[in-house]
Design an enzyme around this catalytic site. Structure first.
Site, PDB file in Angstrom:
ATOM      1  N   GLU A  97      -3.672  -2.235   4.540  1.00 12.44           N
ATOM      2  CA  GLU A  97      -3.245  -2.006   3.159  1.00 12.44           C
ATOM      3  C   GLU A  97      -4.228  -1.098   2.422  1.00 12.44           C
ATOM      4  O   GLU A  97      -3.819  -0.279   1.596  1.00 12.44           O
ATOM      5  CB  GLU A  97      -3.080  -3.344   2.444  1.00 12.44           C
ATOM      6  CG  GLU A  97      -1.881  -4.130   2.957  1.00 12.44           C
ATOM      7  CD  GLU A  97      -1.767  -5.516   2.355  1.00 12.44           C
ATOM      8  OE1 GLU A  97      -0.694  -5.841   1.824  1.00 12.44           O
ATOM      9  OE2 GLU A  97      -2.755  -6.280   2.425  1.00 12.44           O
ATOM     10  N   GLU A 117       0.335 -10.639   8.928  1.00  3.61           N
ATOM     11  CA  GLU A 117       0.314 -11.837   8.084  1.00  3.61           C
ATOM     12  C   GLU A 117       1.355 -12.889   8.464  1.00  3.61           C
ATOM     13  O   GLU A 117       1.047 -14.097   8.421  1.00  3.61           O
ATOM     14  CB  GLU A 117       0.472 -11.431   6.608  1.00  3.61           C
ATOM     15  CG  GLU A 117      -0.765 -10.825   5.977  1.00  3.61           C
ATOM     16  CD  GLU A 117      -0.892  -9.329   6.206  1.00  3.61           C
ATOM     17  OE1 GLU A 117      -1.769  -8.715   5.576  1.00  3.61           O
ATOM     18  OE2 GLU A 117      -0.128  -8.784   7.014  1.00  3.61           O
TER      19      GLU A 117
END
Length: 245
Positions: A97, A117
């Site tokens: 990210e 995730e």
């Protein structure tokens, strides 16, 4: 600079990087930034889950991250200066990210990317879901995000989220080469370009997006010394001397 934990981010590291990028954004003498990871294995392994678990076990509290997100970048939307990610290894979860929040990603041929995730009961909440799905075809993005699979640098280049792939030992040289090419351009033009592009992505229509006279960085460029210097230098067959104002 936490190579012993693959440069995983905890609140203190995020705050330090927030301070660094605040200083970069505010300093008129700094025109381009490069972010990379310490050591030879990882750009950033993402959120430091071990730190989170230990803190919660000791205090019953969850860590509080700075408002500007991982590395002071994932929730930073007001920096018009270009930022290059030199991804030197693992870029997982929050680490990916961070890279996605940069304008250019130069990847080592040993780099790998993932938003894993869902494999640990989480989701990529620092912009990964929104940014990746805007950068590459939706079905490709969903294929990555719903499986959490690891994507090597070359595949990332083919998918379109990696700008260029470099031999591992030459990664920073390649990142600096790209920075050097940016520095050949007027910083006023570069900032105007970034601001207009980023603010136009979600415009409802092309005509709306093209009203660039309303973008502050575009207006500043149009009234800058650089806008006079560029054509003058071209006509005189010399390199321009950019002032950034």
């Amino acid at each position: 600079n936490r190579p012993e934990v693959y440069n995983a981010c905890h609140p203190m590291a995020n705050q330090e990087l927030t301070d660094a990028f605040d200083a970069f954004a505010a300093d008129p003498e700094l025109w381009v930034a490069i972010i990379t990871g310490a050591g030879d294995k990882a750009f950033c392994a993402g959120n430091d889950l071990k730190y989170h678990a230990e803190l919660q076990a000791k205090t019953g509290k969850r860590p509080v991250h700075p408002a500007k997100g991982f590395a002071g970048l994932t929730s930073r939307f007001d920096c018009d200066k270009p930022i290059i990610a030199a991804v030197n290894g693992v870029a997982m979860g929050g680490g990916f990210e961070i890279a996605l929040a940069c304008d250019i990603i130069i990847a080592s041929d040993k780099a790998t990317f993932a938003l894993p995730e869902p494999r640990v009961g989480l989701a990529a909440g620092a912009g990964g879901m929104q940014r990746l799905s805007r950068m590459i075809p939706l079905k490709k993005a969903m294929g990555m995000m719903l499986t959490g699979r690891h994507v090597p640098a070359q595949e990332g280049y083919e998918l379109g989220f990696v700008t260029a792939v470099a031999p591992h030992a030459k990664l920073l040289d390649e990142a600096r080469r790209w920075a050097g090419q940016i520095l050949e351009c007027s910083p006023m033009s570069v900032r105007a370009t970034k601001q207009v592009v980023m603010r136009s992505l979600d415009a409802p229509a092309l005509e709306t997006a093209m009203h660039n006279q309303h973008f502050p960085a575009f207006v500043a460029m149009a009234h800058s010394e650089d806008t006079v210097e560029g054509p003058k230098a071209f006509a005189e067959k010399r390199k321009p001397s950019w002032k950034g104002r």
